[in-house]
Design a protein around this motif. Structure first.
Motif, mmCIF file in Angstrom:
data_model
loop_
_atom_site.group_PDB
_atom_site.id
_atom_site.type_symbol
_atom_site.label_atom_id
_atom_site.label_comp_id
_atom_site.label_asym_id
_atom_site.label_seq_id
_atom_site.Cartn_x
_atom_site.Cartn_y
_atom_site.Cartn_z
ATOM 1 N N LEU A 90 -1.545 -0.250 7.300
ATOM 2 C CA LEU A 90 -1.320 -1.631 6.849
ATOM 3 C C LEU A 90 -2.559 -2.203 6.172
ATOM 4 N N LEU A 91 -3.716 -1.914 6.728
ATOM 5 C CA LEU A 91 -4.970 -2.416 6.152
ATOM 6 C C LEU A 91 -5.257 -1.744 4.807
ATOM 7 N N GLU A 92 -4.965 -0.453 4.704
ATOM 8 C CA GLU A 92 -5.216 0.276 3.456
ATOM 9 C C GLU A 92 -4.219 -0.085 2.363
ATOM 10 N N ARG A 93 -3.090 -0.674 2.746
ATOM 11 C CA ARG A 93 -2.109 -1.114 1.758
ATOM 12 C C ARG A 93 -2.439 -2.500 1.190
ATOM 13 N N ARG A 94 -3.448 -3.162 1.725
ATOM 14 C CA ARG A 94 -3.868 -4.448 1.155
ATOM 15 C C ARG A 94 -4.287 -4.218 -0.305
ATOM 16 N N LEU A 95 -3.917 -5.147 -1.169
ATOM 17 C CA LEU A 95 -4.249 -4.993 -2.588
ATOM 18 C C LEU A 95 -5.754 -4.932 -2.812
ATOM 19 N N ASP A 96 -6.519 -5.784 -2.104
ATOM 20 C CA ASP A 96 -7.971 -5.752 -2.307
ATOM 21 C C ASP A 96 -8.563 -4.420 -1.837
ATOM 22 N N ALA A 97 -7.972 -3.814 -0.786
ATOM 23 C CA ALA A 97 -8.449 -2.509 -0.320
ATOM 24 C C ALA A 97 -8.160 -1.420 -1.358
ATOM 25 N N GLU A 160 -21.286 6.602 -5.980
ATOM 26 C CA GLU A 160 -21.586 6.227 -4.596
ATOM 27 C C GLU A 160 -20.443 6.529 -3.639
ATOM 28 N N ARG A 161 -19.188 6.445 -4.138
ATOM 29 C CA ARG A 161 -18.030 6.650 -3.269
ATOM 30 C C ARG A 161 -17.075 7.673 -3.870
ATOM 31 N N ASP A 162 -16.350 8.355 -2.991
ATOM 32 C CA ASP A 162 -15.340 9.310 -3.432
ATOM 33 C C ASP A 162 -13.965 8.642 -3.414
ATOM 34 N N LEU A 163 -13.095 9.110 -4.290
ATOM 35 C CA LEU A 163 -11.719 8.603 -4.312
ATOM 36 C C LEU A 163 -10.891 9.330 -3.252
ATOM 37 N N PRO A 164 -10.112 8.601 -2.453
ATOM 38 C CA PRO A 164 -9.245 9.264 -1.474
ATOM 39 C C PRO A 164 -8.036 9.893 -2.171
ATOM 40 N N ASP A 165 -7.421 10.889 -1.534
ATOM 41 C CA ASP A 165 -6.330 11.600 -2.208
ATOM 42 C C ASP A 165 -4.985 10.878 -2.146
ATOM 43 N N TYR A 166 -4.923 9.728 -1.456
ATOM 44 C CA TYR A 166 -3.662 8.978 -1.431
ATOM 45 C C TYR A 166 -3.590 7.932 -2.548
ATOM 46 N N ILE A 167 -4.617 7.931 -3.410
ATOM 47 C CA ILE A 167 -4.621 7.066 -4.588
ATOM 48 C C ILE A 167 -5.003 7.907 -5.805
ATOM 49 N N GLU A 168 -4.186 7.848 -6.859
ATOM 50 C CA GLU A 168 -4.495 8.559 -8.099
ATOM 51 C C GLU A 168 -4.991 7.552 -9.124
ATOM 52 N N VAL A 169 -6.144 7.821 -9.707
ATOM 53 C CA VAL A 169 -6.770 6.860 -10.623
ATOM 54 C C VAL A 169 -6.897 7.436 -12.026
ATOM 55 N N ASP A 170 -6.503 6.620 -13.010
ATOM 56 C CA ASP A 170 -6.692 6.922 -14.429
ATOM 57 C C ASP A 170 -7.815 6.004 -14.911
ATOM 58 N N ASP A 171 -9.031 6.558 -15.019
ATOM 59 C CA ASP A 171 -10.200 5.743 -15.391
ATOM 60 C C ASP A 171 -10.054 5.124 -16.780
ATOM 61 N N ARG A 172 -9.471 5.879 -17.696
ATOM 62 C CA ARG A 172 -9.347 5.394 -19.085
ATOM 63 C C ARG A 172 -8.505 4.123 -19.159
ATOM 64 N N GLU A 173 -7.469 4.062 -18.346
ATOM 65 C CA GLU A 173 -6.574 2.905 -18.343
ATOM 66 C C GLU A 173 -6.899 1.922 -17.219
ATOM 67 N N ALA A 174 -7.936 2.229 -16.429
ATOM 68 C CA ALA A 174 -8.285 1.411 -15.252
ATOM 69 C C ALA A 174 -7.030 1.149 -14.416
ATOM 70 N N VAL A 179 -0.148 6.501 -3.903
ATOM 71 C CA VAL A 179 0.754 7.628 -3.688
ATOM 72 C C VAL A 179 1.488 7.534 -2.351
ATOM 73 N N ARG A 180 0.744 7.261 -1.288
ATOM 74 C CA ARG A 180 1.334 7.243 0.054
ATOM 75 C C ARG A 180 0.427 6.485 1.011
ATOM 76 N N GLY A 181 1.006 6.068 2.119
ATOM 77 C CA GLY A 181 0.213 5.431 3.157
ATOM 78 C C GLY A 181 -0.632 6.471 3.872
ATOM 79 N N PRO A 182 -1.923 6.219 4.067
ATOM 80 C CA PRO A 182 -2.804 7.220 4.664
ATOM 81 C C PRO A 182 -2.793 7.216 6.190
ATOM 82 N N LYS A 183 -3.245 8.325 6.756
ATOM 83 C CA LYS A 183 -3.561 8.413 8.173
ATOM 84 C C LYS A 183 -5.054 8.119 8.338
#
Length: 204
Positions: A90-97, A160-174, A179-183
């Motif tokens: 629930l906390l990781e699904r926050r938009l700011d997170a 400084e930080r790594d991207l988690p695998d439950y979020i896919e990021v396209d840097d060019r399009e920001a 993808v899914r709720g994490p454990k």
């Protein structure tokens, strides 16, 4: 922004941990708390341990208010499965997170402000509520005009930080796809989080 920066470092000093794993955290030099009694270490009670676990989790997500945090706990208990894992999801699904995890901004405090100021789109629509719950498959994107802001450019180029695998990021399009709720094990916390102790705190 300086005020936010200072409050963030105060949180680190008070908890005695580099909560976000930042290189400039004062805890990197002094691991004890602030004030003349900061170096005294007493073994905490069970309640103290649970309270500290709750404070760490609340502060990590930008000092979530107590009422809202309790609502997350209540929602986590209503859902099927492990309550602690549900709370983290629930906390990781926050938009700011999600904005923070996607490295569009450098800190979770900046992410909250960034969303509040209308710089973020969810599935093409502007959303200004930091606590908005992102669903699987939702696309979170920085507005076109906002992509050239210094805070965005610096954060996205930072290693400084790594991207988690439950979020896919396209840097060019920001653009980020949730993808899914994490454990708990999926979330790249800089310190150990103990949601099971938070559940114990609220279920006393």
């Amino acid at each position: 922004m300086a005020k936010r920066q200072n409050s963030k470092y105060k949180i680190d000093r008070r908890l005695g941990e580099n909560l976000w794993g930042r290189p400039k955290s004062p805890v990197n030099k002094r691991e004890y708390g602030p004030g003349q009694h900061g170096q005294r270490r007493r073994k905490p009670s069970d309640f103290g341990t649970q309270l500290r676990a709750k404070q760490k989790l609340k502060q990590y997500y930008g000092d979530v208010g107590e009422k809202q945090f309790r609502r997350y706990y209540e929602e986590a208990t209503r859902r099927r499965g492990d309550t602690g894992e549900n709370l983290i999801e629930l906390l990781e699904r926050r938009l700011d997170a999600v904005v923070y995890r996607s490295k569009f901004v450098p800190t979770v405090f900046a992410a909250r402000q960034f969303v509040n100021h209308g710089h973020v789109l969810v599935n093409g629509k502007r959303v200004t509520i930091p606590s908005y719950q992102v669903k699987d498959g939702d696309i979170v994107q920085v507005k076109q005009k906002s992509r050239e802001l210094a805070i965005v450019l610096e954060a996205m180029s930072s290693s400084e930080r790594d991207l988690p695998d439950y979020i896919e990021v396209d840097d060019r399009e920001a653009k980020a796809t949730f993808v899914r709720g994490p454990k708990l094990a999926d979330v790249p916390y800089a310190v150990q989080m103990e949601p099971n102790l938070v559940i114990e705190y609220y279920s006393r």
